[in-house]
Design an enzyme around this catalytic site. Sequence first.
Site, PDB file in Angstrom:
ATOM      1  N   ASP A   1      35.078  30.805  35.125  1.00  0.00           N
ATOM      2  CA  ASP A   1      35.041  30.388  33.650  1.00  0.00           C
ATOM      3  C   ASP A   1      35.689  29.302  33.507  1.00  0.00           C
ATOM      4  O   ASP A   1      35.677  28.598  32.724  1.00  0.00           O
ATOM      5  CB  ASP A   1      35.609  31.706  33.093  1.00  0.00           C
ATOM      6  CG  ASP A   1      34.762  32.813  32.999  1.00  0.00           C
ATOM      7  OD1 ASP A   1      33.759  32.781  33.510  1.00  0.00           O
ATOM      8  OD2 ASP A   1      35.105  33.995  32.714  1.00  0.00           O
TER       9      ASP A   1
HETATM   10  P1  NAP Z   1      36.389  34.352  36.957  1.00  0.00           P
HETATM   11  O1  NAP Z   1      35.870  33.573  36.064  1.00  0.00           O
HETATM   12  O2  NAP Z   1      36.700  35.690  36.772  1.00  0.00           O
HETATM   13  O3  NAP Z   1      35.347  34.241  38.270  1.00  0.00           O
HETATM   14  C1  NAP Z   1      35.956  34.598  39.529  1.00  0.00           C
HETATM   15  C2  NAP Z   1      34.837  34.395  40.570  1.00  0.00           C
HETATM   16  O4  NAP Z   1      35.365  34.615  41.911  1.00  0.00           O
HETATM   17  C3  NAP Z   1      33.722  35.239  40.478  1.00  0.00           C
HETATM   18  O5  NAP Z   1      32.569  34.220  39.812  1.00  0.00           O
HETATM   19  C4  NAP Z   1      33.258  35.677  41.734  1.00  0.00           C
HETATM   20  O6  NAP Z   1      31.847  35.358  41.933  1.00  0.00           O
HETATM   21  C5  NAP Z   1      34.243  34.754  42.592  1.00  0.00           C
HETATM   22  N1  NAP Z   1      34.720  35.799  43.883  1.00  0.00           N
HETATM   23  C6  NAP Z   1      35.161  37.211  43.584  1.00  0.00           C
HETATM   24  N2  NAP Z   1      35.517  37.623  44.876  1.00  0.00           N
HETATM   25  C7  NAP Z   1      35.332  36.554  45.731  1.00  0.00           C
HETATM   26  C8  NAP Z   1      35.665  36.490  47.078  1.00  0.00           C
HETATM   27  N3  NAP Z   1      36.203  37.403  47.766  1.00  0.00           N
HETATM   28  N4  NAP Z   1      35.651  35.245  47.679  1.00  0.00           N
HETATM   29  C9  NAP Z   1      34.943  34.072  46.911  1.00  0.00           C
HETATM   30  N5  NAP Z   1      34.596  34.224  45.564  1.00  0.00           N
HETATM   31  C10 NAP Z   1      34.781  35.515  44.904  1.00  0.00           C
HETATM   32  O7  NAP Z   1      37.933  33.809  37.507  1.00  0.00           O
HETATM   33  P2  NAP Z   1      38.522  32.340  36.960  1.00  0.00           P
HETATM   34  O8  NAP Z   1      37.897  31.345  37.070  1.00  0.00           O
HETATM   35  O9  NAP Z   1      39.922  32.488  37.593  1.00  0.00           O
HETATM   36  O10 NAP Z   1      38.741  32.682  35.444  1.00  0.00           O
HETATM   37  C11 NAP Z   1      39.876  33.997  34.859  1.00  0.00           C
HETATM   38  C12 NAP Z   1      39.038  34.659  33.964  1.00  0.00           C
HETATM   39  O11 NAP Z   1      39.810  35.831  33.495  1.00  0.00           O
HETATM   40  C13 NAP Z   1      39.049  33.882  32.753  1.00  0.00           C
HETATM   41  O12 NAP Z   1      37.796  34.190  31.815  1.00  0.00           O
HETATM   42  C14 NAP Z   1      39.924  34.207  31.667  1.00  0.00           C
HETATM   43  O13 NAP Z   1      39.860  33.986  30.467  1.00  0.00           O
HETATM   44  C15 NAP Z   1      40.039  35.780  31.998  1.00  0.00           C
HETATM   45  N6  NAP Z   1      41.584  36.339  31.800  1.00  0.00           N
HETATM   46  C16 NAP Z   1      42.591  35.753  32.476  1.00  0.00           C
HETATM   47  C17 NAP Z   1      43.721  36.205  32.108  1.00  0.00           C
HETATM   48  C18 NAP Z   1      45.024  35.687  32.655  1.00  0.00           C
HETATM   49  O14 NAP Z   1      46.316  35.705  32.414  1.00  0.00           O
HETATM   50  N7  NAP Z   1      44.759  34.927  33.830  1.00  0.00           N
HETATM   51  C19 NAP Z   1      44.044  37.093  30.904  1.00  0.00           C
HETATM   52  C20 NAP Z   1      42.922  37.413  30.394  1.00  0.00           C
HETATM   53  C21 NAP Z   1      41.656  37.109  30.802  1.00  0.00           C
HETATM   54  P3  NAP Z   1      31.289  36.007  43.360  1.00  0.00           P
HETATM   55  O15 NAP Z   1      31.233  37.499  42.960  1.00  0.00           O
HETATM   56  O16 NAP Z   1      29.709  35.512  43.040  1.00  0.00           O
HETATM   57  O17 NAP Z   1      31.816  35.673  44.584  1.00  0.00           O
END
Ligand code: NAP
Length: 487
Positions: A414
């Site tokens: 994301d």
């Molecule tokens: P993300 O959008 O959740 O995507 C994570 C990706 O990691 C997934 O598409 C997954 O794809 C891949 N993945 C999972 N396990 C894996 C592994 N072992 N090896 C390689 N890839 C792996 O992560 P992000 O880009 O860090 O975004 C964070 C999200 O969390 C945002 O939408 C944000 O708004 C939300 N959020 C964050 C917080 C905060 O404080 N950080 C708070 C609230 C919400 P595959 O399954 O295809 O591998």
Amino acid sequence: MSALLPLLQAAADAAGEFAPKAVGEVFGARALLTQASYVAASVCFMLGLKALTKPESARRGIRLAAAGMLLAVVGTLIVEEIVEYHWIVGGLLLGAAIGYPLGTRVPMTAMPQRIAISLTFGASAATLVGIAEYLHRSAAAMPRAQAAALGFEVLLGCLTVTGSLVAFGKLHEILPGRPLTFRGQNLVNLGAMIGALGLWGVLVADPTAAWAFWAMAALALAIGASFVLPIGGADMPVVVSLLNSYAGLAACATGFAIGNTVLIIAGALDGASGFILSIIMSKAMNRSFGNVLFGAFGGTTAASAKSAAGLTVKSLTAEDAAIQLGYASKVIVIPGYGMAVAQAQHVVRELAELIERKGGEVKYAIHPVAGRMPGHMNVLLAEANVPYDRMYEMEEINDEFPTADVALVIGANDVVNPAARTDPTSPIYGMPVLDADRAKSVIVMKRGMSAGFAGIENELFYADNTRMLFGDAKQMLTKLVTEVKAI
Ligand code: NAP
């Protein structure tokens, strides 16, 4: 000691249960020690919070806060009112037996649910103290101000207990992560909240109205659950942070109700910082606070996101990726939740060092909500000894992507989705993202084509300059290290 006197006087005022008294009148020698330990503990909490604002000093901040908590506990254990220690020792042992494994065994990726369950414990403690205090004291002789503080404590405490339990259930996937909604839910919740506040008002007007006390507590328990159920799993970290704020305010009210200054100070710090953090997180997702709490985000978002039908992805092998990285003069690494799941941070640093030894420059681009909690990526990379001066915040690094030979996306999704900039129909439109797509070439490392937390398609994976490197982040990075070494 003289510098502490004004603070001790303030403590004396609070200990005098809303009727200020002189320091000497309130405190004996032991009580003076208790109050001094509370002042020292409060200073530790404030300095600890300040140190937590920078990765370099964060560890010191945690140690300071822990030292503050120890001082507060010891200061409380020496108060004269304690007549026997059996139950207290039992409680300390039980708390340590639960807290130690929670602190040492729970992985970083499960931190949001760990915090949620800790909040349940904290809020339960505040609620039980409030209930015990109401039962113990003669309600007839209770000043209204104290009834108000007790009522507020139990109201917020009960709400936080069930709210954080539901948040834990959603984050731990015991409960469905999607929003559970029904028509008019926000109105029902609002009505229930007004009802609970009305019952609190009855209690303040007449502290002997036990029926209002119990009805308010029961209603608050129901509100906590029904407030969190319609919020999607993706927004749960924001909710946990807000509940943290409520637990802090409940502790603060406990402090007023039982005349404990350290609870007032620590509760106020907790209440304010939890609230500020919720707002920061909402902003980083470009969502209004109201939308997070009442928008049921995550229920229908996938439908409104662009579909990838007809688009194809291009993948590459670890050997090809290693050649690109080995000969790159500038690489920007974008870590995300997948790196945390794979626990790949140490191999990332190893790969970066190899690239640097071959003459390339490596920088880390950190999105404020990458992973599952604020600072998630910084903590993991710092644990792997990645130098702090290589980690760049989004605003600092976004302009550098066009000059990067490779943007290496490791388990992020994301936070690199260009739809946030380009597609007004996307649910994340307007959210600030890392401009990885503007790099000369992009390598995305993930296991398959699963969506990220927001549950939407990512056009970056189909872009001309993007190549997918499919596999678990740790295994792939280990392969890359071997391949780059061989170049
Ligand atoms: P993300 O959008 O959740 O995507 C994570 C990706 O990691 C997934 O598409 C997954 O794809 C891949 N993945 C999972 N396990 C894996 C592994 N072992 N090896 C390689 N890839 C792996 O992560 P992000 O880009 O860090 O975004 C964070 C999200 O969390 C945002 O939408 C944000 O708004 C939300 N959020 C964050 C917080 C905060 O404080 N950080 C708070 C609230 C919400 P595959 O399954 O295809 O591998």
